[in-house]
Design a protein around this motif. Structure first.
Motif, mmCIF file in Angstrom:
data_model
loop_
_atom_site.group_PDB
_atom_site.id
_atom_site.type_symbol
_atom_site.label_atom_id
_atom_site.label_comp_id
_atom_site.label_asym_id
_atom_site.label_seq_id
_atom_site.Cartn_x
_atom_site.Cartn_y
_atom_site.Cartn_z
ATOM 1 N N GLY A 233 0.842 -1.188 0.000
ATOM 2 C CA GLY A 233 0.000 0.000 0.000
ATOM 3 C C GLY A 233 0.876 1.236 0.000
ATOM 4 O O GLY A 233 1.880 1.294 0.713
ATOM 5 N N PHE A 234 0.522 2.232 -0.817
ATOM 6 C CA PHE A 234 1.360 3.420 -0.941
ATOM 7 C C PHE A 234 0.540 4.579 -1.501
ATOM 8 O O PHE A 234 -0.560 4.397 -2.029
ATOM 9 C CB PHE A 234 2.551 3.142 -1.867
ATOM 10 C CG PHE A 234 2.149 2.619 -3.220
ATOM 11 C CD1 PHE A 234 1.905 3.485 -4.288
ATOM 12 C CD2 PHE A 234 2.000 1.256 -3.435
ATOM 13 C CE1 PHE A 234 1.515 2.998 -5.527
ATOM 14 C CE2 PHE A 234 1.609 0.764 -4.676
ATOM 15 C CZ PHE A 234 1.362 1.636 -5.715
ATOM 16 N N VAL A 235 1.088 5.771 -1.384
ATOM 17 C CA VAL A 235 0.453 6.965 -1.947
ATOM 18 C C VAL A 235 0.970 7.146 -3.366
ATOM 19 O O VAL A 235 2.188 7.157 -3.598
ATOM 20 C CB VAL A 235 0.769 8.211 -1.094
ATOM 21 C CG1 VAL A 235 0.221 9.469 -1.767
ATOM 22 C CG2 VAL A 235 0.177 8.053 0.302
ATOM 23 N N HIS A 236 0.051 7.296 -4.320
ATOM 24 C CA HIS A 236 0.462 7.449 -5.711
ATOM 25 C C HIS A 236 1.296 8.721 -5.875
ATOM 26 O O HIS A 236 0.923 9.790 -5.378
ATOM 27 C CB HIS A 236 -0.761 7.507 -6.626
ATOM 28 C CG HIS A 236 -0.422 7.374 -8.075
ATOM 29 N ND1 HIS A 236 0.030 8.430 -8.832
ATOM 30 C CD2 HIS A 236 -0.452 6.296 -8.902
ATOM 31 C CE1 HIS A 236 0.256 8.015 -10.067
ATOM 32 N NE2 HIS A 236 -0.022 6.730 -10.138
ATOM 33 N N PRO A 237 2.450 8.646 -6.555
ATOM 34 C CA PRO A 237 3.356 9.789 -6.675
ATOM 35 C C PRO A 237 2.742 11.018 -7.346
ATOM 36 O O PRO A 237 3.197 12.141 -7.103
ATOM 37 C CB PRO A 237 4.513 9.233 -7.528
ATOM 38 C CG PRO A 237 4.457 7.763 -7.339
ATOM 39 C CD PRO A 237 3.010 7.433 -7.173
ATOM 40 N N VAL A 238 1.741 10.847 -8.181
ATOM 41 C CA VAL A 238 1.141 11.982 -8.899
ATOM 42 C C VAL A 238 -0.232 12.352 -8.345
ATOM 43 O O VAL A 238 -0.482 13.500 -7.976
ATOM 44 C CB VAL A 238 1.033 11.688 -10.415
ATOM 45 C CG1 VAL A 238 0.295 12.822 -11.133
ATOM 46 C CG2 VAL A 238 2.421 11.501 -11.019
#
Length: 309
Positions: free
Chosen positions: A276-281
């Motif tokens: 799970g991660f925050v999308h870079p854009v």
């Protein structure tokens, strides 16, 4: 050119500089660091030093200049990839057991990187260097599961930053030897190179880095326990080392487990199940889950049958 700076800590006093940097620079082997030193790309307080330089009490700052990545000279190979997600910035790939992530001595091709070069063509970040284009984090050859791959440097920096800040979620499933009595817990033991066998890692206080693994029991299966594990840090072999340290090595682990391995597993029963991660854009939080691979599910089923017989 990219420059890295490291403030010297008392723990590194009297160490050779190549060894001290190998403990601080993730993704760089000691031999690679020695090449940087031989090329005059490492300085201490502004003075260029050699690879056998020993750190002194008066030293304060190490500066490392990383050269621009060389032109890629790896074969692109048409190998089937199990891609769970892909956009212009990144991919989430489900790596099978037995596939090496990037080329290394003894595994020059047939790796995930070779397959990515074919699939992505020129769209992979260069921060990982010549042999690791797009690779933000790794899992072992005989660990299956999910990996993020960056298609450009902006995405790579964002994802790597989330890993460093512990805001990136990684959950694994594993079957381990023995019956873990606690339903949940945290393993907080520093990990560094094994003092004798440099190919292995170990729980140690010497030249070690903080390592934290959270675990939760999913099922008890006679002489084995089925676990969910969440990484707070991401040291080399972290889960395998931590579980072996508490006397519950991963089933089938040929390095940290018993000498008599469970051959049918062909390596450790460990699967990177969720990321799970925050999308870079977009800034949106994304989460991806994978099914257990056949080798893992078959072993679980066998243990359940044995317990119920």
């Amino acid at each position: 050119m990219k420059e890295l700076k490291f403030e010297l800590e008392p723990v590194f006093l009297s160490q050779r500089i190549d060894k001290a940097l190998s403990e601080r620079m993730d993704g760089h082997t000691r031999s690679a660091i020695q090449r940087l030193l031989d090329d005059g790309l490492v300085s201490v307080d502004g003075r260029t030093v050699s690879k056998n330089y020993k750190i002194k009490p008066s030293d304060r700052l190490i500066s490392v200049t990383l050269p621009e990545p060389k032109a890629l000279d790896l074969p692109a190979q048409d190998r089937k990839l199990n891609i769970l997600y892909e956009d212009d910035c990144l991919l989430v790939v489900n790596k099978p057991k037995g596939m090496v992530v990037h080329p290394a001595p003894g595994n020059e091709d047939g790796t995930l990187v070779n397959a990515l070069l074919y699939h992505c063509r020129d769209s992979l970040s260069g921060i990982g260097g010549v042999l690791r284009p797009g690779i933000v984090h790794r899992i072992d050859k005989d660990t299956s599961g999910l990996l993020m791959v960056a298609k450009n440097d902006q995405a790579h920096l964002s994802l790597a930053g989330q890993i460093k800040e512990h805001s990136f979620t990684r959950r694994y499933h594993a079957v381990v030897y023995g019956n873990i009595k606690e339903d949940a817990g945290t393993l907080n033991y520093p990990i560094g190179r094994h003092p004798v066998d440099r190919k292995r890692m170990a729980v140690t206080q010497k030249n070690a880095r903080e390592a934290v693994t959270h675990f939760r029991v999913l099922e008890r299966l006679g002489g084995f326990t089925y676990l969910e594990l969440t990484l707070e840090t991401g040291r080399t072999h972290q889960i395998r080392v931590h579980l072996a340290h508490i006397g519950h090595p991963v089933a089938g682990d040929p390095v940290y487990g018993p000498k008599k391995c469970i051959r049918e597993l062909e390596g450790q029963c460990l699967h990177a199940k969720m990321v799970g991660f925050v999308h870079p854009v977009s800034g949106e939080y994304l989460e991806f889950d994978s099914e257990l691979p056949d080798y893992f599910q078959n072993f679980l089923d066998k243990l359940r049958r044995m317990q119920n017989s």
